[in-house]
Enzyme design. Structure first.
Site, PDB file in Angstrom:
ATOM      1  N   LEU A  87       0.723  -1.222   0.575  1.00  0.00           N
ATOM      2  CA  LEU A  87      -0.183   0.233  -0.130  1.00  0.00           C
ATOM      3  C   LEU A  87       0.678   1.150  -0.014  1.00  0.00           C
ATOM      4  O   LEU A  87       1.018   2.586  -1.069  1.00  0.00           O
ATOM      5  CB  LEU A  87      -0.942  -0.018   1.074  1.00  0.00           C
ATOM      6  CG  LEU A  87      -1.966   1.264   0.955  1.00  0.00           C
ATOM      7  CD1 LEU A  87      -2.553   1.016  -0.308  1.00  0.00           C
ATOM      8  CD2 LEU A  87      -2.896   1.380   2.769  1.00  0.00           C
ATOM      9  N   LYS A 110      -0.471  11.708  17.789  1.00  0.00           N
ATOM     10  CA  LYS A 110      -0.206  10.131  17.912  1.00  0.00           C
ATOM     11  C   LYS A 110      -1.683  10.003  18.531  1.00  0.00           C
ATOM     12  O   LYS A 110      -2.330  10.175  19.653  1.00  0.00           O
ATOM     13  CB  LYS A 110       0.437  10.025  19.235  1.00  0.00           C
ATOM     14  CG  LYS A 110       1.757   9.773  18.504  1.00  0.00           C
ATOM     15  CD  LYS A 110       2.720   9.834  19.923  1.00  0.00           C
ATOM     16  CE  LYS A 110       4.155  10.017  18.930  1.00  0.00           C
ATOM     17  NZ  LYS A 110       4.831   9.048  18.477  1.00  0.00           N
ATOM     18  N   ILE A 153      20.815  21.308  17.580  1.00  0.00           N
ATOM     19  CA  ILE A 153      20.058  19.719  18.240  1.00  0.00           C
ATOM     20  C   ILE A 153      21.070  18.865  18.137  1.00  0.00           C
ATOM     21  O   ILE A 153      21.062  17.904  18.511  1.00  0.00           O
ATOM     22  CB  ILE A 153      18.762  19.308  18.174  1.00  0.00           C
ATOM     23  CG1 ILE A 153      17.985  21.437  18.558  1.00  0.00           C
ATOM     24  CG2 ILE A 153      18.182  18.632  19.025  1.00  0.00           C
ATOM     25  CD1 ILE A 153      18.438  22.011  19.758  1.00  0.00           C
ATOM     26  N   TRP A 165      11.272   3.796  22.038  1.00  0.00           N
ATOM     27  CA  TRP A 165      10.582   3.669  20.786  1.00  0.00           C
ATOM     28  C   TRP A 165      11.012   2.148  20.731  1.00  0.00           C
ATOM     29  O   TRP A 165      11.609   2.310  18.972  1.00  0.00           O
ATOM     30  CB  TRP A 165      11.813   4.828  19.580  1.00  0.00           C
ATOM     31  CG  TRP A 165      10.877   5.953  19.784  1.00  0.00           C
ATOM     32  CD1 TRP A 165       9.387   5.961  19.967  1.00  0.00           C
ATOM     33  CD2 TRP A 165      11.420   7.482  19.555  1.00  0.00           C
ATOM     34  NE1 TRP A 165       9.134   7.798  19.685  1.00  0.00           N
ATOM     35  CE2 TRP A 165      10.605   8.050  19.405  1.00  0.00           C
ATOM     36  CE3 TRP A 165      12.843   7.461  19.453  1.00  0.00           C
ATOM     37  CZ2 TRP A 165      10.163   9.394  19.130  1.00  0.00           C
ATOM     38  CZ3 TRP A 165      12.815   9.242  18.699  1.00  0.00           C
ATOM     39  CH2 TRP A 165      11.446  10.578  18.788  1.00  0.00           C
ATOM     40  N   CYS A 210      11.544  16.958  22.444  1.00  0.00           N
ATOM     41  CA  CYS A 210      10.921  17.269  20.921  1.00  0.00           C
ATOM     42  C   CYS A 210       9.141  17.752  21.147  1.00  0.00           C
ATOM     43  O   CYS A 210       8.629  17.063  20.099  1.00  0.00           O
ATOM     44  CB  CYS A 210      10.403  16.568  19.596  1.00  0.00           C
ATOM     45  SG  CYS A 210      12.284  15.209  18.916  1.00  0.00           S
ATOM     46  N   HIS A 259      11.002  22.228  10.687  1.00  0.00           N
ATOM     47  CA  HIS A 259       9.478  21.046  10.162  1.00  0.00           C
ATOM     48  C   HIS A 259       9.275  21.789   9.082  1.00  0.00           C
ATOM     49  O   HIS A 259       8.146  20.824   8.318  1.00  0.00           O
ATOM     50  CB  HIS A 259       8.725  21.041  11.405  1.00  0.00           C
ATOM     51  CG  HIS A 259       9.003  20.552  12.528  1.00  0.00           C
ATOM     52  ND1 HIS A 259       9.312  21.260  13.528  1.00  0.00           N
ATOM     53  CD2 HIS A 259       9.789  19.180  13.342  1.00  0.00           C
ATOM     54  CE1 HIS A 259       9.446  20.174  14.733  1.00  0.00           C
ATOM     55  NE2 HIS A 259       9.923  19.609  14.525  1.00  0.00           N
TER      56      HIS A 259
HETATM   57  N1  GLN Z   1      20.157  14.858  18.269  1.00  0.00           N
HETATM   58  C1  GLN Z   1      19.036  14.661  17.526  1.00  0.00           C
HETATM   59  C2  GLN Z   1      18.966  15.123  16.251  1.00  0.00           C
HETATM   60  O1  GLN Z   1      19.312  16.576  15.889  1.00  0.00           O
HETATM   61  C3  GLN Z   1      17.709  15.438  17.945  1.00  0.00           C
HETATM   62  C4  GLN Z   1      16.738  14.869  17.402  1.00  0.00           C
HETATM   63  C5  GLN Z   1      15.345  14.395  18.170  1.00  0.00           C
HETATM   64  O2  GLN Z   1      14.933  15.041  19.153  1.00  0.00           O
HETATM   65  N2  GLN Z   1      14.441  13.836  17.607  1.00  0.00           N
HETATM   66  O3  GLN Z   1      18.726  14.454  15.534  1.00  0.00           O
HETATM   67 ZN    ZN Z   2      13.909  17.401  18.770  1.00  0.00          ZN
END
Ligand code: GLN
Ligand code: ZN
Length: 760
Positions: free
Chosen positions: A18, A109, A434, A564, A646, A697
């Site tokens: 799919l 979610k 990050i 996860w 996140c 994003h």
């Molecule tokens: N250190 C990870 C990154 O920068 C953190 C990812 C996340 O918070 N989902 O990809």
């Molecule tokens: Zn994040």
């Protein structure tokens, strides 16, 4: 009659058929008729799998081209204004994915799973109208194959509870209007057959509901269940117990109640009442959320408990929830360790479990045929072998857990931060990122070629190092202060660590739908976790050797690794998390011994693990926080510990976040200005915070002015000494063309703000 029941089945296909056809259709490579063709083949195959396994209650309308909540919006005619011009599949997929002119509907979610649904948008101008075509067609499709299905449908109270009012106000104000459409729907459905079974999913019933919502249950189900005597109405709940709502539902004319006994043992307390009221119990006893083989002995014991109150004719044996949440079939796992594979059961294998369990329970062991008798004794042997296997037990790990003495870091936050600031010498509003930088196609290809042994280790490492060199050079060039290596060697932040830890296994084809056509392949923890050797030190020390500036190391925290993964079911999650925490603890220690001064331990999924029931939250928070603290307890006072999360809603959990005691936390507040930061001030949060000054994003490059404004907003809430400046998440999914100007603008914005602050 076999008296077994499948709550719902996966739909993406055993080879993700799919997914493939949808993506081709979206790329305009095939017409919609091709999607329909594949969809109908899949439905047919899935029905046959269930039928062949001897399942009595098989669903229709559990299939979806994208998502069942979205299907329900279509069924109700709850179409947001901006999509009104569109029709058919264009309407459907645009609601899910957006187009040039209309933004997609939000996605979030589904309870505590990793499945995401499309959030309905309701306003008081809506005019709901019934569109039952999909459901009726699917029912007829199955019937034409000789399979009489129950019809699955998301219930009105869950639908409303999960929707958002775009005009402000409470979605439940529309209960009457929405239930009217369900009534019309059921009236249509009664025409289909002499008797029709409907499974109405009300997973919201497992949450702590307020009195107002509880008061809607009886009138709603009195109405729905009295439309016609040829309708058998089942209200299905899952993921937790639903004791409060069961007490109400038994007083309505519904036929049956679905209860999850795996994730909501408390449901046992509802059985007396259900029995007294003569309802049928659909007993979820085969775990729809995990991949382990059922333990027949334990399950039969549980069934005996249920059966001591519920007579056989009022009992069905079911999966605890839809099998959507587990991978499809073990059949394609060719590379997996044979012993580990023998412990597993994916969706298709769970059908056989349901079938066999119902045979044993209702007919008795003696009346089983030879094949089933063998299967039964094999199950006993395999589970026994698993419990005794040397693969899952590691004495050294257990010993170490027993002897943990250092649960947290030395020194108070005040002491630590003073030392750190002396050594690290960063300015107020220090800039960082990050962790990840764009994963280019070259990086991904090199990783995958190395995995397939197509390129040598040396060549692979050289390519990764080249990438790290470029990342370092770029960060220095634009003037970032705390650098990262860019994470090119990581495919996924959990998989990367899982692959290097003992006790972890990976599947070849264990795909589970996450949203739309997207699937994830969670690794699984089968045994005691240990770390044979350091996992990140070489990469990070290499990166540090390339710069005079501070290189921040990146680790994934124990709670996220746990949340996860599929987790072993023979130990409490808290204990598994503790073992992971010890492995991370060693890594933290190795990093600092190698001269690394800042270490970030990501807890991206910390919030995801929250229990659905308030009464269970305290216990979760306790072990989640304890294990995070344990994972960094080896850090010296001088070593600065960062964490990243996140999301941005911290109001309910701020005290817990504070208790994690990270020196710096980066979070995702870019989209909400400074609103969501206020809670940090309100509670007098002491540690440093990097609230995320732009949204990663979206591909849009934020301007300098925009970021200046954003920083000034943050400064209205927290003092400059407490703030870090960074994007709101990792940059892995972005392109360099977007990342470069965005970060340049971010650094420039900080310079401007610092100048302004000096003048004031
Ligand atoms: N250190 C990870 C990154 O920068 C953190 C990812 C996340 O918070 N989902 O990809
Ligand atoms: Zn994040």
């Amino acid at each position: 009659m076999s008296k077994n029941y499948v709550t719902g089945f996966a739909r993406i296909g055993e080879q993700r058929e799919l997914k493939k056809v949808l993506e081709e259709f979206w790329a305009k490579k095939v017409p919609f008729s091709e999607v329909e063709k594949v969809a109908s083949e899949l439905k047919q195959r899935h029905w046959n799998y269930q039928n062949d396994a001897g399942i009595e209650y098989i669903s229709s309308n559990d299939f979806s081209l994208y998502d069942n909540m979205l299907d329900t919006s279509i069924m109700l005619g709850a179409i947001p204004q901006r999509f009104q011009e569109l029709k058919n599949e264009e309407l459907y997929f645009t609601m899910a994915r957006g187009n040039e002119f209309c933004v997609a509907m939000e996605m979030t979610k589904w309870f505590n799973t990793n499945y995401h649904y499309i959030v309905p948008e309701l306003t008081c101008n809506d005019n709901y109208t019934l569109n039952a075509t999909k459901i009726i067609n699917e029912y007829k499709e199955a019937k034409a194959l000789g399979i009489k299905t129950k019809i699955n449908l998301i219930g009105p109270l869950t639908y409303l509870g999960l929707s958002k009012r775009v005009d402000g106000g409470d979605s439940y104000e529309f209960t009457n209007k929405i239930v009217d459409i369900y009534v019309q729907f059921l009236q249509e459905i009664t025409k289909l057959d002499d008797e029709v079974t409907i499974q109405i999913d009300e997973p919201i019933f497992v949450k702590d509901l307020d009195v107002k919502i509880l008061s809607l249950i009886k009138p709603t189900y009195d109405r729905l269940a009295s439309i016609s005597t040829n309708l058998k109405l089942i209200v299905m709940t899952y993921f937790e117990h639903s004791c409060e709502t069961t007490k109400i539902l038994v007083h309505t004319p519904i036929w049956g109640i679905g209860l999850d006994f795996i994730h909501g043992e408390e449901n046992l307390n509802s059985l007396e009442l259900i029995s007294y009221k003569n309802k049928t119990v659909i007993a979820g006893v085969v775990d729809g959320r995990n991949i382990w083989k059922n333990n027949y002995i334990d399950t039969l014991e549980l069934l005996d408990k249920i059966g001591s109150i519920i007579p056989n004719e009022k009992l069905l044996i079911a999966s605890s929830c839809s099998l959507l949440h587990v991978p499809f079939t073990l059949q394609y796992e060719e590379k997996m360790d044979i012993e580990i594979k023998s412990w597993l059961s994916y969706g298709v294998e769970k059908l056989d479990e349901l079938s066999l369990l119902s045979n044993i329970y209702f007919k008795g062991l003696e009346s089983l045929n030879t094949k089933d008798k063998i299967l039964f004794s094999q199950n006993i042997e395999v589970n026994k072998a698993r419990s005794l296997s040397s693969k899952i037990h590691n004495q050294a790990v257990l010993q170490r857990v027993q002897n943990i003495s250092k649960l947290q870091r030395d020194g108070t936050y005040e002491e630590r931060i003073k030392l750190q600031k002396d050594i690290l010498q960063y300015q107020d509003l220090a800039t960082t990122t990050i962790g990840s930088f764009p994963q280019t196609s070259e990086v991904r290809e090199a990783r995958s070629a190395y995995k397939k042994s197509l390129i040598s280790k040396e060549r692979y490492e050289q390519e990764m190092k080249n990438y790290i060199d470029e990342c370092v050079a770029f960060q220095e060039e634009i003037g970032l202060e705390v650098l990262v290596h860019g994470e090119p060697e990581r495919n996924d932040m959990v998989e990367y660590f899982g692959e290097q830890l003992e006790g972890y296994a990976f599947s070849q084809n264990g795909w589970v739908q996450s949203y739309g056509s997207r699937c994830v392949k969670p690794p699984f923890i089968y045994g005691d976790i240990s770390r044979p050797k350091s996992m990140t030190v070489d990469w990070i020390t290499y990166a540090q050797s390339k710069t005079e500036l501070i290189m921040k190391a990146m680790l994934t925290g124990p709670v996220t690794i746990l949340n996860w993964s599929f987790v072993r079911d023979d130990k409490p999650r808290s204990e598994v998390a503790e073992q992971i925490a010890l492995a991370i603890n060693d890594e933290v220690n190795d990093l600092q011994n190698a001269g690394i001064k800042i270490i970030q331990v990501d807890e991206a999924a910390f919030k995801e693990g929250y229990p659905l029931r308030t009464e269970k939250i305290k216990a979760y928070e306790k072990w989640a926080v304890d294990n995070f603290r344990l994972s960094v307890s080896s850090a010296k006072k001088e070593t600065q510990i960062h964490t990243h999360m996140c999301y941005s809603e911290f109001n309910d959990i701020i005290k817990t976040i504070e208790a994690m005691d990270a020196d710096v936390i980066s979070i995702e507040t870019a989209r909400s200005g400074n609103e969501l930061l206020k809670i940090f001030k309100e509670v007098g949060y002491k540690q440093e915070v990097g609230p995320g000054v732009y949204d990663i994003h979206s591909p849009r490059v934020p301007s300098v002015e925009e970021i200046v404004k954003q920083i000034e907003k943050l400064l209205e809430v927290l003092p400059k000494e407490q703030l870090w400046i960074n994007p709101d998440c990792g940059l892995k999914t972005r392109k360099w063309e977007e990342v470069k100007p965005s970060l340049k603008n971010m650094v420039q914005a900080v310079t401007i703000v610092r100048e302004k602050l000096k003048k004031d």
